[in-house]
Design a protein around this motif. Structure first.
Motif, PDB file in Angstrom:
ATOM      1  N   ASP A  31     -63.462   2.846   2.637  1.00 29.28           N
ATOM      2  CA  ASP A  31     -63.942   1.471   2.638  1.00 29.28           C
ATOM      3  C   ASP A  31     -65.447   1.449   2.403  1.00 29.28           C
ATOM      4  OD1 ASP A  31     -65.166  -0.869   4.526  1.00 29.28           O
ATOM      5  OD2 ASP A  31     -63.297  -1.495   3.559  1.00 29.28           O
ATOM      6  N   ASP A  32     -65.901   0.655   1.435  1.00 32.71           N
ATOM      7  CA  ASP A  32     -67.315   0.615   1.067  1.00 32.71           C
ATOM      8  C   ASP A  32     -68.211   0.112   2.189  1.00 32.71           C
ATOM      9  OD1 ASP A  32     -67.087   1.646  -1.494  1.00 32.71           O
ATOM     10  OD2 ASP A  32     -66.952  -0.317  -2.448  1.00 32.71           O
ATOM     11  N   THR A  33     -67.696  -0.767   3.015  1.00 36.11           N
ATOM     12  CA  THR A  33     -68.524  -1.395   4.028  1.00 36.11           C
ATOM     13  C   THR A  33     -68.564  -0.624   5.334  1.00 36.11           C
ATOM     14  OG1 THR A  33     -67.986  -3.534   3.065  1.00 36.11           O
ATOM     15  CG2 THR A  33     -68.926  -3.546   5.279  1.00 36.11           C
ATOM     16  N   ALA A  34     -67.406  -0.227   5.837  1.00 30.47           N
ATOM     17  CA  ALA A  34     -67.382   0.339   7.183  1.00 30.47           C
ATOM     18  C   ALA A  34     -66.464   1.551   7.323  1.00 30.47           C
ATOM     19  CB  ALA A  34     -66.957  -0.742   8.169  1.00 30.47           C
ATOM     20  N   GLY A  35     -66.164   2.232   6.253  1.00 30.97           N
ATOM     21  CA  GLY A  35     -65.302   3.412   6.346  1.00 30.97           C
ATOM     22  C   GLY A  35     -65.998   4.559   7.062  1.00 30.97           C
ATOM     23  N   ALA A  36     -65.218   5.359   7.766  1.00 30.82           N
ATOM     24  CA  ALA A  36     -65.751   6.555   8.408  1.00 30.82           C
ATOM     25  C   ALA A  36     -66.003   7.616   7.337  1.00 30.82           C
ATOM     26  CB  ALA A  36     -64.767   7.074   9.452  1.00 30.82           C
ATOM     27  N   VAL A  37     -66.844   8.601   7.665  1.00 29.09           N
ATOM     28  CA  VAL A  37     -67.221   9.643   6.713  1.00 29.09           C
ATOM     29  C   VAL A  37     -66.883  11.015   7.282  1.00 29.09           C
ATOM     30  CG1 VAL A  37     -69.134  10.696   5.447  1.00 29.09           C
ATOM     31  CG2 VAL A  37     -69.111   8.223   5.828  1.00 29.09           C
ATOM     32  N   LEU A  38     -66.304  11.854   6.441  1.00 26.43           N
ATOM     33  CA  LEU A  38     -66.040  13.242   6.782  1.00 26.43           C
ATOM     34  C   LEU A  38     -66.705  14.073   5.685  1.00 26.43           C
ATOM     35  CD1 LEU A  38     -62.736  14.686   8.019  1.00 26.43           C
ATOM     36  CD2 LEU A  38     -63.985  15.852   6.244  1.00 26.43           C
ATOM     37  N   VAL A  39     -67.460  15.081   6.071  1.00 28.83           N
ATOM     38  CA  VAL A  39     -68.140  15.956   5.112  1.00 28.83           C
ATOM     39  C   VAL A  39     -67.525  17.339   5.201  1.00 28.83           C
ATOM     40  CG1 VAL A  39     -70.331  17.036   4.467  1.00 28.83           C
ATOM     41  CG2 VAL A  39     -70.298  14.649   5.236  1.00 28.83           C
ATOM     42  N   LYS A  40     -67.055  17.821   4.056  1.00 25.21           N
ATOM     43  CA  LYS A  40     -66.528  19.184   3.965  1.00 25.21           C
ATOM     44  C   LYS A  40     -67.588  20.044   3.293  1.00 25.21           C
ATOM     45  CE  LYS A  40     -63.218  22.000   1.451  1.00 25.21           C
ATOM     46  NZ  LYS A  40     -62.176  21.970   0.399  1.00 25.21           N
ATOM     47  N   LEU A  41     -67.905  21.166   3.916  1.00 24.52           N
ATOM     48  CA  LEU A  41     -68.841  22.128   3.346  1.00 24.52           C
ATOM     49  C   LEU A  41     -68.053  23.350   2.903  1.00 24.52           C
ATOM     50  CD1 LEU A  41     -71.643  23.340   2.750  1.00 24.52           C
ATOM     51  CD2 LEU A  41     -71.677  24.115   5.130  1.00 24.52           C
ATOM     52  N   ALA A  42     -67.986  23.580   1.610  1.00 21.60           N
ATOM     53  CA  ALA A  42     -67.323  24.758   1.050  1.00 21.60           C
ATOM     54  C   ALA A  42     -68.407  25.756   0.660  1.00 21.60           C
ATOM     55  CB  ALA A  42     -66.488  24.375  -0.164  1.00 21.60           C
ATOM     56  N   THR A  43     -68.307  26.964   1.200  1.00 19.77           N
ATOM     57  CA  THR A  43     -69.318  27.987   0.918  1.00 19.77           C
ATOM     58  C   THR A  43     -68.929  28.872  -0.268  1.00 19.77           C
ATOM     59  OG1 THR A  43     -68.340  29.320   2.678  1.00 19.77           O
ATOM     60  CG2 THR A  43     -70.309  28.030   3.231  1.00 19.77           C
ATOM     61  N   LEU A  44     -67.868  28.504  -0.962  1.00 26.14           N
ATOM     62  CA  LEU A  44     -67.435  29.147  -2.206  1.00 26.14           C
ATOM     63  C   LEU A  44     -67.044  30.607  -2.032  1.00 26.14           C
ATOM     64  CD1 LEU A  44     -70.083  27.464  -4.516  1.00 26.14           C
ATOM     65  CD2 LEU A  44     -67.762  26.678  -4.004  1.00 26.14           C
ATOM     66  N   ARG A  97     -73.316  27.971  -1.317  1.00 23.39           N
ATOM     67  CA  ARG A  97     -73.112  29.339  -0.848  1.00 23.39           C
ATOM     68  C   ARG A  97     -73.947  29.652   0.391  1.00 23.39           C
ATOM     69  NH1 ARG A  97     -70.099  31.940  -4.566  1.00 23.39           N
ATOM     70  NH2 ARG A  97     -70.216  31.205  -6.712  1.00 23.39           N
ATOM     71  N   GLN A  98     -75.084  28.966   0.551  1.00 18.40           N
ATOM     72  CA  GLN A  98     -75.964  29.199   1.695  1.00 18.40           C
ATOM     73  C   GLN A  98     -75.532  28.418   2.935  1.00 18.40           C
ATOM     74  OE1 GLN A  98     -80.121  28.662   0.591  1.00 18.40           O
ATOM     75  NE2 GLN A  98     -79.588  29.143  -1.530  1.00 18.40           N
ATOM     76  N   GLY A  99     -74.545  27.558   2.796  1.00 13.67           N
ATOM     77  CA  GLY A  99     -74.056  26.790   3.934  1.00 13.67           C
ATOM     78  C   GLY A  99     -74.901  25.575   4.287  1.00 13.67           C
ATOM     79  N   ARG A 100     -75.685  25.096   3.335  1.00 15.02           N
ATOM     80  CA  ARG A 100     -76.528  23.911   3.595  1.00 15.02           C
ATOM     81  C   ARG A 100     -75.706  22.633   3.422  1.00 15.02           C
ATOM     82  NH1 ARG A 100     -80.960  24.486  -0.763  1.00 15.02           N
ATOM     83  NH2 ARG A 100     -79.085  25.038  -1.912  1.00 15.02           N
ATOM     84  N   HIS A 101     -75.865  21.721   4.363  1.00 17.18           N
ATOM     85  CA  HIS A 101     -75.208  20.409   4.272  1.00 17.18           C
ATOM     86  C   HIS A 101     -76.185  19.276   4.548  1.00 17.18           C
ATOM     87  CE1 HIS A 101     -75.254  20.634   8.626  1.00 17.18           C
ATOM     88  NE2 HIS A 101     -74.489  21.718   8.585  1.00 17.18           N
ATOM     89  N   LEU A 102     -77.338  19.568   5.102  1.00 16.87           N
ATOM     90  CA  LEU A 102     -78.429  18.631   5.392  1.00 16.87           C
ATOM     91  C   LEU A 102     -78.088  17.583   6.453  1.00 16.87           C
ATOM     92  CD1 LEU A 102     -79.843  17.973   1.786  1.00 16.87           C
ATOM     93  CD2 LEU A 102     -80.271  19.908   3.318  1.00 16.87           C
ATOM     94  N   LEU A 103     -76.937  17.658   7.087  1.00 18.92           N
ATOM     95  CA  LEU A 103     -76.552  16.643   8.077  1.00 18.92           C
ATOM     96  C   LEU A 103     -77.445  16.651   9.303  1.00 18.92           C
ATOM     97  CD1 LEU A 103     -72.682  16.999   7.893  1.00 18.92           C
ATOM     98  CD2 LEU A 103     -74.104  15.180   6.904  1.00 18.92           C
ATOM     99  N   ASP A 104     -78.168  17.742   9.511  1.00 21.58           N
ATOM    100  CA  ASP A 104     -79.059  17.826  10.669  1.00 21.58           C
ATOM    101  C   ASP A 104     -80.456  17.294  10.364  1.00 21.58           C
ATOM    102  OD1 ASP A 104     -79.546  19.880   8.891  1.00 21.58           O
ATOM    103  OD2 ASP A 104     -79.464  21.469  10.376  1.00 21.58           O
TER     104      ASP A 104
END
Length: 109
Positions: A31-44, A97-104
């Protein structure tokens, strides 16, 4: 405090990742307005982690917590279960590959 729409947050997050040359893809459009977000980090390397955003009940602050980690197929299965519960869920796949997601980083909570 006014909350940003989910779509605005997604666009800003993807831009911040792009500035660091970290590829990211929308694999499920919620949902564009209020959907929840899940972030998947793939390190390849066959491994992945999935993060969801929640609230710290003591402070009211938003925080990212790890939903799943391990072999990518297992993380994908956990994400599929979450999508089964919430059809408005956004899924962003970050590949680094370095495991960066920037969420912090500031502003992404």
């Amino acid at each position: 405090m006014t909350r940003l729409s989910t779509r605005f947050w997604i666009d800003a997050y993807r831009r911040r990742l792009a500035l660091q040359d970290i590829p990211a893809f929308v694999t499920a459009h919620g949902d564009d307005t209020a959907g929840a977000v899940l972030v998947k980090l793939a390190t390849l390397d066959g491994q992945a982690r999935a993060f969801t955003r929640g609230f710290d009940l003591m402070t009211g602050a938003r925080q990212w917590t790890e939903l799943a980690a391990g072999p990518e197929a297992e993380v994908d299965a956990a994400i599929a279960r979450q999508r089964g519960f919430d059809p408005d869920l956004w899924v962003i796949e970050v590949e680094d590959r370095q495991g960066r997601h920037l969420l912090d980083e500031d502003g992404l909570g």
